[in-house]
Write a protein that holds these residues in place. Structure first.
Motif, PDB file in Angstrom:
ATOM      1  N   UNK A  86      -9.411  -6.108  -2.592  1.00 53.74           N
ATOM      2  CA  UNK A  86      -9.084  -5.648  -1.248  1.00 53.74           C
ATOM      3  C   UNK A  86      -9.634  -6.672  -0.269  1.00 53.74           C
ATOM      4  N   UNK A  87      -8.765  -7.282   0.526  1.00 49.97           N
ATOM      5  CA  UNK A  87      -9.186  -8.357   1.433  1.00 49.97           C
ATOM      6  C   UNK A  87      -9.734  -7.821   2.752  1.00 49.97           C
ATOM      7  N   UNK A  88      -9.021  -6.867   3.329  1.00 53.41           N
ATOM      8  CA  UNK A  88      -9.423  -6.345   4.634  1.00 53.41           C
ATOM      9  C   UNK A  88      -9.065  -4.877   4.737  1.00 53.41           C
ATOM     10  N   UNK A  89      -9.781  -4.176   5.589  1.00 64.27           N
ATOM     11  CA  UNK A  89      -9.457  -2.802   5.943  1.00 64.27           C
ATOM     12  C   UNK A  89      -9.340  -2.766   7.464  1.00 64.27           C
ATOM     13  N   UNK A  90      -8.158  -2.380   7.960  1.00 66.76           N
ATOM     14  CA  UNK A  90      -7.880  -2.469   9.393  1.00 66.76           C
ATOM     15  C   UNK A  90      -7.486  -1.112   9.962  1.00 66.76           C
ATOM     16  N   UNK A  91      -7.794  -0.904  11.211  1.00 65.88           N
ATOM     17  CA  UNK A  91      -7.227   0.209  11.964  1.00 65.88           C
ATOM     18  C   UNK A  91      -6.250  -0.371  12.974  1.00 65.88           C
ATOM     19  N   UNK A  92      -5.025   0.108  12.950  1.00 66.26           N
ATOM     20  CA  UNK A  92      -4.009  -0.400  13.868  1.00 66.26           C
ATOM     21  C   UNK A  92      -4.204   0.252  15.228  1.00 66.26           C
ATOM     22  N   UNK A  93      -4.265  -0.568  16.274  1.00 59.10           N
ATOM     23  CA  UNK A  93      -4.350  -0.080  17.649  1.00 59.10           C
ATOM     24  C   UNK A  93      -3.126  -0.570  18.416  1.00 59.10           C
ATOM     25  N   UNK A  94      -2.225   0.341  18.700  1.00 63.49           N
ATOM     26  CA  UNK A  94      -0.981  -0.008  19.388  1.00 63.49           C
ATOM     27  C   UNK A  94      -0.572   1.183  20.250  1.00 63.49           C
ATOM     28  N   UNK A  95      -1.161   1.315  21.459  1.00 62.15           N
ATOM     29  CA  UNK A  95      -0.870   2.466  22.313  1.00 62.15           C
ATOM     30  C   UNK A  95       0.604   2.627  22.649  1.00 62.15           C
ATOM     31  N   UNK A  96       1.348   1.536  22.625  1.00 61.93           N
ATOM     32  CA  UNK A  96       2.773   1.634  22.945  1.00 61.93           C
ATOM     33  C   UNK A  96       3.571   2.292  21.824  1.00 61.93           C
ATOM     34  N   UNK A  97       2.945   2.416  20.656  1.00 68.00           N
ATOM     35  CA  UNK A  97       3.598   3.105  19.535  1.00 68.00           C
ATOM     36  C   UNK A  97       2.658   4.190  19.038  1.00 68.00           C
ATOM     37  N   UNK A  98       2.653   5.346  19.681  1.00 68.44           N
ATOM     38  CA  UNK A  98       1.697   6.398  19.321  1.00 68.44           C
ATOM     39  C   UNK A  98       1.827   6.860  17.874  1.00 68.44           C
ATOM     40  N   UNK A  99       3.017   6.716  17.293  1.00 70.91           N
ATOM     41  CA  UNK A  99       3.174   7.116  15.894  1.00 70.91           C
ATOM     42  C   UNK A  99       2.430   6.176  14.947  1.00 70.91           C
ATOM     43  N   UNK A 100       2.069   4.966  15.440  1.00 67.18           N
ATOM     44  CA  UNK A 100       1.364   3.985  14.618  1.00 67.18           C
ATOM     45  C   UNK A 100      -0.088   3.820  15.041  1.00 67.18           C
ATOM     46  N   UNK A 101      -0.374   4.103  16.302  1.00 65.40           N
ATOM     47  CA  UNK A 101      -1.724   3.904  16.834  1.00 65.40           C
ATOM     48  C   UNK A 101      -2.723   4.763  16.060  1.00 65.40           C
ATOM     49  N   UNK A 102      -3.702   4.111  15.437  1.00 67.16           N
ATOM     50  CA  UNK A 102      -4.709   4.818  14.659  1.00 67.16           C
ATOM     51  C   UNK A 102      -4.462   4.823  13.166  1.00 67.16           C
ATOM     52  N   UNK A 103      -3.330   4.268  12.707  1.00 67.56           N
ATOM     53  CA  UNK A 103      -3.063   4.215  11.264  1.00 67.56           C
ATOM     54  C   UNK A 103      -4.035   3.263  10.574  1.00 67.56           C
ATOM     55  N   UNK A 104      -4.310   3.535   9.319  1.00 67.02           N
ATOM     56  CA  UNK A 104      -5.158   2.667   8.504  1.00 67.02           C
ATOM     57  C   UNK A 104      -4.283   1.669   7.750  1.00 67.02           C
ATOM     58  N   UNK A 105      -4.723   0.429   7.679  1.00 66.12           N
ATOM     59  CA  UNK A 105      -3.993  -0.604   6.945  1.00 66.12           C
ATOM     60  C   UNK A 105      -4.922  -1.243   5.922  1.00 66.12           C
ATOM     61  N   UNK A 106      -4.479  -1.300   4.686  1.00 65.70           N
ATOM     62  CA  UNK A 106      -5.212  -1.972   3.619  1.00 65.70           C
ATOM     63  C   UNK A 106      -4.512  -3.289   3.318  1.00 65.70           C
TER      64      UNK A 106
END
Length: 520
Positions: A86-106
């Protein structure tokens, strides 16, 4: 996760998460969507799995957050050539896309394919081992031993969670159910692949959670090894994960025998049998370290072939970062959750569960009731008949018996039709009745009574059930005749008659005559 959440996370190519530019989707599962990705900094390839932790209801979110924290810690502590990085663990921050804002990305190393993919690609080759099967299994054993030595249990070992890198490396993946031991065992949610969990998984529960021990991984390795060495055949009969799980439970109760494929080499056969001991206590005699050592020893005869003993490539050092990103802008840290490179298929899938596990097997003279080479049974049907017969643990349901049934029903004509009685196809199914027996009773709209493999598999399911019903009533003489009669009438009619009803006797006699021919 709802279907709508799945769709909303299926992003167009070009969307950026941290340094990673998403490309085409490469899989979806019950927890998220996986995209191929490329680094905007150096062009490195990876896989990014987006997990909508923020879209889950509160009850599911709490469990998922626990899995998130666990997998992050596992990733931090585990570095091994046979464990995916596992290289990185990210939280997506994109207020313009509320359906994506806060999603976890591996972000993980990208595999070329899974072991399940490799099994599926060789579906037409019969019960032949995968190329490099010993090397693959030695790699799985080594990764498993490393995990166990560090106090963890994988919890969901199956072909779909073994990843094959472009250079041939073997990685264990998908650590969503991986758990750290508390003494001799731990607890996990009641998930997992039904036909790769040990028999005690069904009854060993506490507070709605399943008890998991290292011996669960040992059992799963035995199932997986049998699949790798036979081109996908599961060691327990059944056309669905549920049916195979029930067969494993019957074996654990002592009411059915362990029947491994005849072509499995003796050394591997012994190891698989030790892995598949029927209870936790007897299985505990084999730990993952000894399993890995035996797998390495069994790999040795082919160690000189190309690809064996491949060294770990340079540049695979640990580089795990836990950060957050919005179109490339780092923000706040978060964790990860279930799933790795390739999206999971849900707890019931067995990674191809029915697809690879019920793969047709070529007939062999050593298979009980095998079809003689000189018979008139169409050659293309023989592996299908062998595979279908293996679905049933009853010894009377053999390839030869199923062939005799087909010969009497349709003369092996895949397009046979009797509209007057609403019967069609090679097994002369009535469409409404077929739906009840295809895939062990699961109403699967993708199955067709006009497809010979589907029709034959359903026939095997039905006559197997007939065999069992007759035995429950003490009817154990001339079971092939009783099954043929029940197929033409019903189990109730045969039981109430006390044998073959007079009106179907000519048909049953034809089945018996063909069975004698195919058994000679």
């Amino acid at each position: 996760m709802t279907d709508a959440a799945h769709v909303r996370l299926d992003l167009p190519p070009g969307y950026r998460v941290g340094e990673w530019v998403l490309k085409e989707p490469i899989g979806t599962g019950s927890w998220g969507v996986v995209h191929a990705a490329e680094s905007a900094e150096d062009g490195a390839e990876a896989a990014v799995k987006l997990l909508p932790t923020h879209l889950l209801p509160p009850g599911q979110r709490a469990s998922m957050e626990q899995l998130v924290r666990r997998e992050v810690r596992f990733s931090l502590e585990t570095d091994h050539p046979h464990v995916v990085r596992t290289r990185e663990v990210l939280t997506v921050r994109d207020p313009e896309r509320p359906e994506l804002d806060g999603a976890t990305a591996l972000v993980m190393d990208r595999a070329a394919r899974s072991l399940q993919d490799a099994l599926t690609e060789r579906a037409d080759d019969g019960p032949a081992p995968l190329p490099d099967a010993p090397r693959i299994l030695a790699g799985v054993g080594a990764g498993l031993a490393h995990i166990h030595q560090r106090g963890w249990v994988h919890g969901d070992l199956k072909p779909g969670n073994v990843l094959l890198a472009p250079d041939g490396e073997v990685w264990l993946g998908d650590f969503g159910l991986t758990v750290e031991l508390d003494g001799t065992h731990a607890y996990v949610p009641p998930l997992g692949s039904l036909d790769h969990v040990p028999p005690e998984w069904w009854s060993d529960r506490e507070g709605g959670r399943s008890v998991v021990r290292p011996t669960a991984d040992i059992w799963a390795f035995g199932v997986l090894a049998h699949q790798v060495l036979t081109g996908g055949l599961h060691p327990f009969p059944g056309s669905t994960p549920r049916a195979r799980a029930l067969a494993a439970q019957a074996y654990a109760r002592g009411t059915a025998e362990l029947r491994l494929e005849n072509g499995v080499p003796e050394g591997w056969r012994a190891l698989i049998a030790d892995c598949l001991r029927p209870d936790h206590a007897s299985r505990a005699a084999l730990d993952a370290g000894e399993l890995a050592a035996r797998a390495r020893a069994l790999e040795a005869p082919g160690a000189g072939r190309p690809g064996a003993g491949r060294a770990r490539p340079e540049g695979r050092g640990r580089r795990l970062r836990v950060v957050a990103a919005a179109a490339g802008v780092p923000l706040v840290a978060v964790g990860v959750t279930a799933g790795l490179l390739l999206a999971d298929d849900g707890p019931d899938a067995a990674s191809g569960g029915g697809a690879a596990a019920s793969r047709p097997a070529s007939p062999s003279p050593s298979v009980p009731g095998a079809i003689p080479a000189a018979s008139d049974v169409p050659r293309k049907l023989r592996p299908v008949l062998t595979s279908a017969a293996r679905r049933c643990a009853e010894e009377e349901v053999t390839p030869a018996f199923l062939a005799a049934m087909l010969k009497a029903e349709s003369g092996f004509d895949a397009d046979a039709r009797r509209p007057a009685t609403d019967e069609y196809g090679i097994a002369m199914w009535t469409p409404s009745v077929f739906k009840s027996w295809a895939q062990d009773g699961d109403k699967d709209g993708d199955k067709s009574y006009m497809s010979p493999p589907d029709a034959i598999a359903a026939m095997s399911n039905f006559v197997c059930w007939l065999d069992q019903q007759y035995k429950k009533k003490g009817m154990r003489e001339n079971l092939p005749a009783l099954m043929a009669a029940g197929y033409r009438t019903s189990s109730r009619t045969v039981i109430e008659t006390g044998g073959v009803p007079e009106r179907v006797r000519p048909h049953v006699e034809r089945v018996e005559r063909y069975l004698r021919e195919y058994s000679g």
